[in-house]
Design a protein around this motif. Structure first.
Motif, PDB file in Angstrom:
ATOM      1  N   ASP A 297      45.516  50.267  39.608  1.00  0.00           N
ATOM      2  CA  ASP A 297      45.034  50.835  40.883  1.00  0.00           C
ATOM      3  C   ASP A 297      43.922  51.543  40.527  1.00  0.00           C
ATOM      4  O   ASP A 297      43.781  52.505  39.480  1.00  0.00           O
ATOM      5  CB  ASP A 297      46.267  52.179  40.715  1.00  0.00           C
ATOM      6  N   PRO A 298      42.874  51.395  41.237  1.00  0.00           N
ATOM      7  CA  PRO A 298      43.023  50.591  42.461  1.00  0.00           C
ATOM      8  C   PRO A 298      42.932  49.044  42.155  1.00  0.00           C
ATOM      9  O   PRO A 298      42.690  48.636  40.840  1.00  0.00           O
ATOM     10  CB  PRO A 298      41.671  50.966  43.377  1.00  0.00           C
ATOM     11  N   ARG A 299      43.120  48.299  43.157  1.00  0.00           N
ATOM     12  CA  ARG A 299      43.102  46.677  43.179  1.00  0.00           C
ATOM     13  C   ARG A 299      41.830  46.471  43.934  1.00  0.00           C
ATOM     14  O   ARG A 299      41.493  46.762  45.123  1.00  0.00           O
ATOM     15  CB  ARG A 299      44.438  46.495  43.998  1.00  0.00           C
TER      16      ARG A 299
ATOM     17  N   GLN B 194      41.043  42.768  39.398  1.00  0.00           N
ATOM     18  CA  GLN B 194      40.281  43.846  39.162  1.00  0.00           C
ATOM     19  C   GLN B 194      38.655  43.658  39.472  1.00  0.00           C
ATOM     20  O   GLN B 194      38.448  42.340  39.489  1.00  0.00           O
ATOM     21  CB  GLN B 194      40.506  44.148  37.444  1.00  0.00           C
ATOM     22  N   ARG B 195      38.068  44.737  39.297  1.00  0.00           N
ATOM     23  CA  ARG B 195      36.592  44.646  39.775  1.00  0.00           C
ATOM     24  C   ARG B 195      35.373  43.721  38.874  1.00  0.00           C
ATOM     25  O   ARG B 195      35.450  44.050  37.906  1.00  0.00           O
ATOM     26  CB  ARG B 195      35.945  46.181  40.022  1.00  0.00           C
TER      27      ARG B 195
ATOM     28  N   GLU C 219      37.352  47.735  46.384  1.00  0.00           N
ATOM     29  CA  GLU C 219      38.679  48.009  45.601  1.00  0.00           C
ATOM     30  C   GLU C 219      39.532  48.880  46.758  1.00  0.00           C
ATOM     31  O   GLU C 219      38.817  49.601  47.552  1.00  0.00           O
ATOM     32  CB  GLU C 219      38.471  49.048  44.585  1.00  0.00           C
ATOM     33  N   VAL C 220      40.783  48.885  46.852  1.00  0.00           N
ATOM     34  CA  VAL C 220      41.623  49.430  47.729  1.00  0.00           C
ATOM     35  C   VAL C 220      42.901  50.113  46.815  1.00  0.00           C
ATOM     36  O   VAL C 220      43.159  49.748  45.589  1.00  0.00           O
ATOM     37  CB  VAL C 220      42.492  48.630  48.783  1.00  0.00           C
ATOM     38  N   PRO C 221      43.498  51.324  47.382  1.00  0.00           N
ATOM     39  CA  PRO C 221      44.653  51.841  46.494  1.00  0.00           C
ATOM     40  C   PRO C 221      45.580  50.886  46.566  1.00  0.00           C
ATOM     41  O   PRO C 221      45.974  50.034  47.121  1.00  0.00           O
ATOM     42  CB  PRO C 221      45.085  52.893  47.464  1.00  0.00           C
ATOM     43  N   ARG C 222      46.365  50.687  45.202  1.00  0.00           N
ATOM     44  CA  ARG C 222      47.455  50.190  44.801  1.00  0.00           C
ATOM     45  C   ARG C 222      48.681  50.030  45.941  1.00  0.00           C
ATOM     46  O   ARG C 222      49.002  49.146  46.327  1.00  0.00           O
ATOM     47  CB  ARG C 222      48.060  50.238  43.603  1.00  0.00           C
TER      48      ARG C 222
ATOM     49  N   ARG D  98      48.266  50.606  49.118  1.00  0.00           N
ATOM     50  CA  ARG D  98      47.797  49.896  50.228  1.00  0.00           C
ATOM     51  C   ARG D  98      48.086  48.500  50.031  1.00  0.00           C
ATOM     52  O   ARG D  98      48.413  47.639  50.892  1.00  0.00           O
ATOM     53  CB  ARG D  98      46.435  50.297  50.814  1.00  0.00           C
TER      54      ARG D  98
END
Length: 265
Positions: free
Chosen positions: A68-70, A202-203, A214-217, A219
């Motif tokens: 998190d984030p994803r 991951q980034r 990246e988005v919140p896990r 979401r």
């Protein structure tokens, strides 16, 4: 949960801890959720459906992650630079060039395993992982998208297709831009089949340059829960007309890169 208290999975166990129990950003292993278990197809299906994936090295137990984030690539937001657009136009016009899906999965996953990664001395695609994903591929849910030039495999990627979701795993290129071409072909296929998101886990800067973000896990998981139960594409076949799906996508600056991974480097 602390770094000393992650869950241990027993053989045959297919349930996982809640992803909210994964180690946080202040830990030594952000996103680590559990260890142990095996790579049975049943367990892998259960993991991906909950936004969890395995990633570990030689000599380690299986480690399960839910960061998190994803990092994700929303297919409508792929950035295709001017130079890559030119490359795609040349590729499309050249009768020696083609995209194939699932024609050489074993070669693709082994090429990904053998490709050197910046900052890594080995590979996370260990032999038992190759065997596990080959078993899953034979059941029709794990796919390779391949760039072929002059009848030779030049690059590609592989990942998992569940419902209307694609979970990207790794990419490789033996010729310049071959992995980017395969990714663009995957996006074209996804756009045609209403697959809105590709999981990048991951980034990496390479994928960020192509539009991944990246988005919140929470979401990400809400999207996975919505689309995984949907009917999957009837056929995983790439037809040249699919390239037209990319015509309306945004342009973006993109650094040239010969090799890339959807996993953290």
């Amino acid at each position: 949960m602390s770094a000393l208290a992650i869950a241990w999975l027993e053989p045959g166990q297919t349930d996982f801890p809640a992803v909210e129990d994964a180690l946080g950003p202040g830990s030594d292993a952000p996103g680590l959720l559990a260890a142990g278990g095996d790579l049975s197809t049943q367990r892998l299906r259960a993991a991906y459906a909950q936004g969890i994936f395995p990633w570990y090295g030689k000599g380690q137990p299986v480690l399960w992650w839910s960061p998190d984030p994803r990092m994700v690539l929303e297919t409508s937001r792929l950035k295709v630079s001017r130079s890559l657009r030119k490359t795609l136009r040349r590729f499309r016009r050249d009768p020696r060039c083609e995209i194939r899906i699932d024609s050489a999965f074993g070669r693709v996953i082994r090429a990904c395993a053998a490709t050197p990664r910046a900052g890594q001395s080995g590979t996370w695609i260990v032999p038992e992982m190759v065997e596990a994903y080959e078993r899953w591929h034979r059941l029709g849910e794990v796919h390779s998208v391949e760039t072929w030039i002059d009848g030779e495999l030049a690059g590609g990627l592989y990942g998992i297709g569940m419902g209307r979701m694609f979970f990207g795993e790794s990419m490789f290129a033996w010729q310049t831009d071959a992995s980017k071409i395969a990714l663009c072909a995957l996006v074209a296929f996804c756009l045609r089949h209403d697959i809105e998101m590709i999981d990048c886990q991951q980034r990496t800067e390479h994928l960020a340059s192509l539009g991944a973000h990246e988005v919140p896990r929470a979401r990400f998981l809400a999207h996975v829960r919505r689309v995984v139960p949907l009917p999957p594409p009837a056929r995983w076949i790439f037809e040249p007309a699919l390239w037209d799906q990319l015509d309306a996508l945004p342009a973006g600056a993109s650094r040239d890169s010969v090799t890339s991974s959807m996993q953290p480097a």
